[in-house]
Design an enzyme around this catalytic site. Structure first.
Site, short mmCIF file in Angstrom:
data_model
loop_
_atom_site.label_atom_id
_atom_site.label_comp_id
_atom_site.label_asym_id
_atom_site.label_seq_id
_atom_site.Cartn_x
_atom_site.Cartn_y
_atom_site.Cartn_z
N VAL A 66 0.86 -1.18 0.00
CA VAL A 66 0.00 0.00 0.00
C VAL A 66 0.89 1.23 0.00
O VAL A 66 1.76 1.38 0.85
CB VAL A 66 -0.93 0.03 1.23
CG1 VAL A 66 -1.70 1.35 1.29
CG2 VAL A 66 -1.90 -1.14 1.21
N ALA A 111 4.51 4.13 2.93
CA ALA A 111 4.00 2.91 2.31
C ALA A 111 4.19 1.76 3.30
O ALA A 111 4.86 1.92 4.33
CB ALA A 111 4.77 2.60 1.03
N LYS A 112 3.60 0.64 3.01
CA LYS A 112 3.86 -0.57 3.80
C LYS A 112 3.52 -1.77 2.95
O LYS A 112 2.68 -1.69 2.05
CB LYS A 112 2.97 -0.58 5.05
CG LYS A 112 3.47 -1.48 6.14
CD LYS A 112 4.58 -0.79 6.89
CE LYS A 112 4.99 -1.47 8.16
NZ LYS A 112 5.77 -0.52 8.99
N GLY A 113 4.18 -2.89 3.22
CA GLY A 113 3.88 -4.10 2.49
C GLY A 113 3.87 -5.29 3.42
O GLY A 113 4.32 -5.21 4.56
#
Ligand code: GLU
Length: 423
Positions: A66, A111-113
């Site tokens: 995201v 962001a992050k994943g």
């Protein structure tokens, strides 16, 4: 875009961020439309991650990335491998990253994943294949000026090395596409300890300002992974007494202070605190750590660790330093604030990690390496500046530290959006 609150009271981090946005609107002066725009993620990607397992079977995992906001710079944030990862968690954590980088005033967005997987059930070759496949699938939206991953829960320098290698196969040698790499591959000396060192540094500043003498303080740290163990190490070096530590298996308690260098070595060797024995050390259930009376409590594991359902009723402490992302539920936070517990929020307390990532990225782009001393000195300067601005605003407006931190970060995001004229 409603996140299901399937975690009951513990709530998804995205919901928590939303609540804080509402509550800081008065101070930031942002409009309702700006709030909506700033909350909404820029781009969300869900990918299938099929992996050939060692036994020949193909297992299909699900991965996410995201990208929340990129107004202030390339999007930045870690990747976690955990069985509870889902889109809503990743979305909330991505928003937290936008706020964290804005609060630190470093030129990144958020962001992050993550991949929904229990990595302890994978062999090393399986973990490598999973990481490479996930990188291939999200590779289109990554890049040193687009989106730069880093380690998070259950990922480390080796995983970052695979991401770097896989991305470089398609795009040429690109170390700046990911941070937290091993030092021989362009990692920055200091990055691995940066989050824990930053937590220790912020703890020392906050303790001083809120009348707690660090040397005599009783400190408990929940979680002994990269962040918790390094925070313990640096606080111990500062002369603090760590009376309790815990990991996923056990909690250890010693009223006059645990020998942290010894426990640290034990954990490095055995990957668990279970089985550690020393004179005067009591072994407890891991949740019992929260029952110990302390001056400073440092949650350094997963989100939602402190909640009304689980433990807030028996937590007795004066200050909580959020080394983990989103470790306190809003209901628990309200109760703690009523009890006048000082809470130093995640986006301030654990920002040493992303500051370290910023330094690694800068060094990769310049193809130049700094000494560790310079790395830590610069990191502390950035943290001190952010901490001081959060404390000043909280005093001026009579608000808690989280609201103050959010207000500063949201104002910066809104200003960047306005100046860029995104609409
Ligand atoms: N995963 C870390 C965090 O939550 C570090 C992110 C980064 O360095 O990009 O802040």
């Amino acid at each position: 875009m409603k996140a299901p609150e399937k975690r009951g009271e513990s709530m998804h981090p995205y919901k928590i961020v939303e609540i804080q946005f509402e509550e800081t609107m008065r101070i930031t002066g942002i409009t309702y439309s700006e709030k909506k725009d700033l909350l909404f993620p820029f781009r969300e990607v869900t990918v299938e991650v099929p992996v050939r397992m060692d036994n020949g079977d193909i297992e299909v995992f699900v991965g996410y990335r995201v990208q929340h906001n990129g107004a202030r710079g390339p999007m930045k944030g870690g990747i976690r491998f955990h069985p509870e990862v889902d889109l809503f968690e990743v979305r909330g954590l991505a928003a937290l990253m936008s706020l964290k980088t804005a609060l630190m005033d470093i030129p990144f967005g958020g962001a992050k994943g993550g991949v929904t997987v229990d990595p302890s059930k994978l062999s090393l070759p399986e973990l490598e294949r999973l990481t490479r496949k996930y990188t291939q699938r999200i590779g289109l939206i990554l890049g040193p000026f687009r989106d730069i991953p880093a380690p998070d829960v259950n990922t480390n320098a080796q995983v970052m090395a695979w991401i770097f290698d896989e991305y470089s196969k398609a795009h040429g040698f690109t170390p700046a596409v990911v941070t937290g790499k091993p030092v021989p591959l362009g990692g920055a000396p200091g990055r691995e300890e940066a989050t824990g060192k930053g937590v220790a540094f912020i703890t020392s500043l906050a303790a001083k300002d809120f009348g707690i003498e660090l040397q005599n303080a009783r400190i408990a740290i929940q979680g002994f992974g990269n962040v918790g163990s390094n925070a313990a190490k640096f606080l111990h070096q500062m002369g603090a007494k760590i009376v309790a530590i815990s990991d996923v298996n056990v909690a250890l308690f010693k009223p006059d202070g645990i020998n942290i260098p010894e426990a640290y070595e034990y954990y490095r060797k055995n990957r668990t605190l279970k089985g550690y024995e020393a004179e005067g050390v009591e072994v407890l259930d891991r949740e019992d750590l929260f029952k110990i009376e302390t001056d400073i409590l440092i949650p350094a594991a997963l989100g939602g660790a402190i909640s009304k359902e689980k433990n807030v009723d028996y937590i007795k402490t004066r200050m909580i330093i959020e080394a983990a992302n989103s470790p306190i539920t809003p209901t628990a936070e309200k109760i703690l604030l009523e009890r006048r517990v000082t809470i130093v929020p995640d986006i301030l307390a654990n920002a040493g990690g992303v500051i370290g990532s910023y330094f690694e990225w800068v060094q990769n782009l310049q193809e130049f390496r700094w000494e560790k001393e310079e790395f830590f000195q610069r990191m502390e300067n950035i943290l001190r500046k952010a901490y001081t601005s959060v404390l000043d605003l909280s005093k001026r407006e009579g608000i808690d530290l989280r609201k103050s931190a959010y207000a500063i970060a949201i104002s910066r995001l809104a200003e960047a959006e306005r100046l860029r004229g995104s609409y």
